[in-house]
Design a protein around this motif. Structure first.
Motif, PDB file in Angstrom:
ATOM      1  N   ASP A 212      65.189 -25.527 -10.629  1.00  0.00           N
ATOM      2  CA  ASP A 212      65.374 -26.390  -9.459  1.00  0.00           C
ATOM      3  C   ASP A 212      65.158 -27.854  -9.827  1.00  0.00           C
ATOM      4  O   ASP A 212      65.895 -28.738  -9.371  1.00  0.00           O
ATOM      5  CB  ASP A 212      64.415 -25.981  -8.336  1.00  0.00           C
ATOM      6  CG  ASP A 212      64.824 -24.677  -7.672  1.00  0.00           C
ATOM      7  OD1 ASP A 212      65.996 -24.280  -7.823  1.00  0.00           O
ATOM      8  OD2 ASP A 212      63.976 -24.051  -7.008  1.00  0.00           O
ATOM      9  N   ALA A 213      64.138 -28.095 -10.660  1.00  0.00           N
ATOM     10  CA  ALA A 213      63.868 -29.465 -11.096  1.00  0.00           C
ATOM     11  C   ALA A 213      65.021 -29.995 -11.941  1.00  0.00           C
ATOM     12  O   ALA A 213      65.447 -31.151 -11.788  1.00  0.00           O
ATOM     13  CB  ALA A 213      62.560 -29.509 -11.893  1.00  0.00           C
TER      14      ALA A 213
ATOM     15  N   LYS B 105      71.806 -33.731 -10.544  1.00  0.00           N
ATOM     16  CA  LYS B 105      72.483 -34.343  -9.391  1.00  0.00           C
ATOM     17  C   LYS B 105      72.315 -35.859  -9.418  1.00  0.00           C
ATOM     18  O   LYS B 105      73.252 -36.614  -9.115  1.00  0.00           O
ATOM     19  CB  LYS B 105      71.931 -33.766  -8.087  1.00  0.00           C
ATOM     20  CG  LYS B 105      72.381 -32.342  -7.803  1.00  0.00           C
ATOM     21  CD  LYS B 105      71.787 -31.838  -6.499  1.00  0.00           C
ATOM     22  CE  LYS B 105      72.280 -30.424  -6.194  1.00  0.00           C
ATOM     23  NZ  LYS B 105      71.658 -29.891  -4.948  1.00  0.00           N
ATOM     24  N   ASP B 106      71.102 -36.302  -9.793  1.00  0.00           N
ATOM     25  CA  ASP B 106      70.869 -37.744  -9.894  1.00  0.00           C
ATOM     26  C   ASP B 106      71.766 -38.364 -10.964  1.00  0.00           C
ATOM     27  O   ASP B 106      72.301 -39.467 -10.788  1.00  0.00           O
ATOM     28  CB  ASP B 106      69.397 -38.017 -10.221  1.00  0.00           C
ATOM     29  CG  ASP B 106      68.492 -37.736  -9.045  1.00  0.00           C
ATOM     30  OD1 ASP B 106      69.012 -37.611  -7.917  1.00  0.00           O
ATOM     31  OD2 ASP B 106      67.273 -37.626  -9.245  1.00  0.00           O
TER      32      ASP B 106
ATOM     33  N   ASP C  81      67.953 -30.939  -9.706  1.00  0.00           N
ATOM     34  CA  ASP C  81      67.741 -32.216  -9.021  1.00  0.00           C
ATOM     35  C   ASP C  81      68.059 -33.396  -9.937  1.00  0.00           C
ATOM     36  O   ASP C  81      68.694 -34.375  -9.522  1.00  0.00           O
ATOM     37  CB  ASP C  81      66.297 -32.312  -8.522  1.00  0.00           C
ATOM     38  CG  ASP C  81      66.045 -31.392  -7.331  1.00  0.00           C
ATOM     39  OD1 ASP C  81      67.028 -30.979  -6.696  1.00  0.00           O
ATOM     40  OD2 ASP C  81      64.872 -31.094  -7.053  1.00  0.00           O
TER      41      ASP C  81
END
Length: 279
Positions: free
Chosen positions: A92-93, A99-100, A96
């Protein structure tokens, strides 16, 4: 069955079937006449179990422990779930951060900012996970100190007491050894010594078991300040409340603070009625 039939019924290739045999997960018989392998219905069920556990991403070593009865399936799956949850948190990290990176301009990308964000995520994840893992160890130690259960009978004599404890051990896949029988039996459950007594209440008989030597119950290196908090926290609801408080403080978010307030007021109301002398 021969290996071709087994391949058709399981969808597992002959090469993999022979590989599982080599790893001693499967033990077919040999035909005394032609020395060919012969597979039974039990072998078919074993292969189906192997296929299922492999799809769940269990290692061959873990599957071997299950099939050889070295470890109960439930124990292996509980450990595997913890590993998967840890992996999910890391994934999940990563998602994220990816996506950034997708949203950012590659030419003006500030890698130092990205690294700092990743460090913050790792720090938070480590902090929250250590709180949860410590609480799990503390709870397990408390459960080990003592437990109670409702037997099927009223436990009116020593024989019924033995039967009740034996049934409890069987249902929980635990090894039971009696040291002393009677209406106050002493026994070992998975190597831990307990003493038991029967207590009557309005719902019938209850068997209470407590460790003979509670000082041997090891909770590891959990910080003392956390232990004091865990003694106050009783049950999953309050654990979640505790974690939400930490998250609200760390995020300094009005939304999180409101959520914590909504959760904490029912608990304070419960304390108000539980301890009338404090009113």
């Amino acid at each position: 069955m021969n290996i071709n039939e087994l391949e058709r019924l399981t969808g597992i290739t002959k090469q993999n079937i022979r590989f599982y045999e080599k790893k001693e997960l499967l033990h077919p018989r040999r035909n005394s006449g032609n020395n060919y392998r012969e597979y039974s219905e039990e072998d078919l069920d074993t292969l189906k179990m192997i296929k299922l556990l492999r799809k769940l991403d269990l290692s061959l070593e873990e599957i071997h422990k299950v099939l050889s009865k070295e470890s109960p399936l439930q124990t292996v799956l509980e450990l595997h779930i913890r590993e998967l949850q840890t992996k999910r948190q890391k994934l999940d990290a990563c998602i994220d951060v990816c996506k950034d990176l997708l949203d950012a301009d590659s030419e003006s990308l500030d890698l130092d900012i990205i690294f700092k964000k990743m460090e913050r995520m790792e720090e938070k994840g480590g902090k929250f996970m250590s709180i949860i893992e410590d609480y799990k160890r503390y709870s397990a130690a408390q459960r080990k100190r003592g437990f109670a259960f409702k037997p099927d009978t009223m436990v009116m004599n020593a024989t019924e007491f033995v039967e009740a404890l034996s049934q409890y051990a069987d249902e929980n896949n635990q090894s039971l050894v009696f040291i002393k029988e009677g209406m106050y039996p002493v026994f070992e459950l998975d190597g831990t010594e307990y003493k038991a007594e029967r207590v009557f209440d309005r719902f019938g008989a209850t068997v209470h078991c407590t460790m003979t030597h509670p000082e041997e119950c090891n909770i590891g290196d959990i910080p003392k300040n956390r232990i004091r908090i865990y003694r106050f926290i009783n049950g999953p609801y309050l654990l979640m409340l505790f974690i939400f408080i930490i998250m609200a403080i760390s995020r300094q978010s009005i939304g999180w603070t409101a959520l914590v307030a909504a959760m904490i007021f029912p608990y304070l109301f419960w304390l108000y009625w539980l301890f009338p002398k404090n009113r």
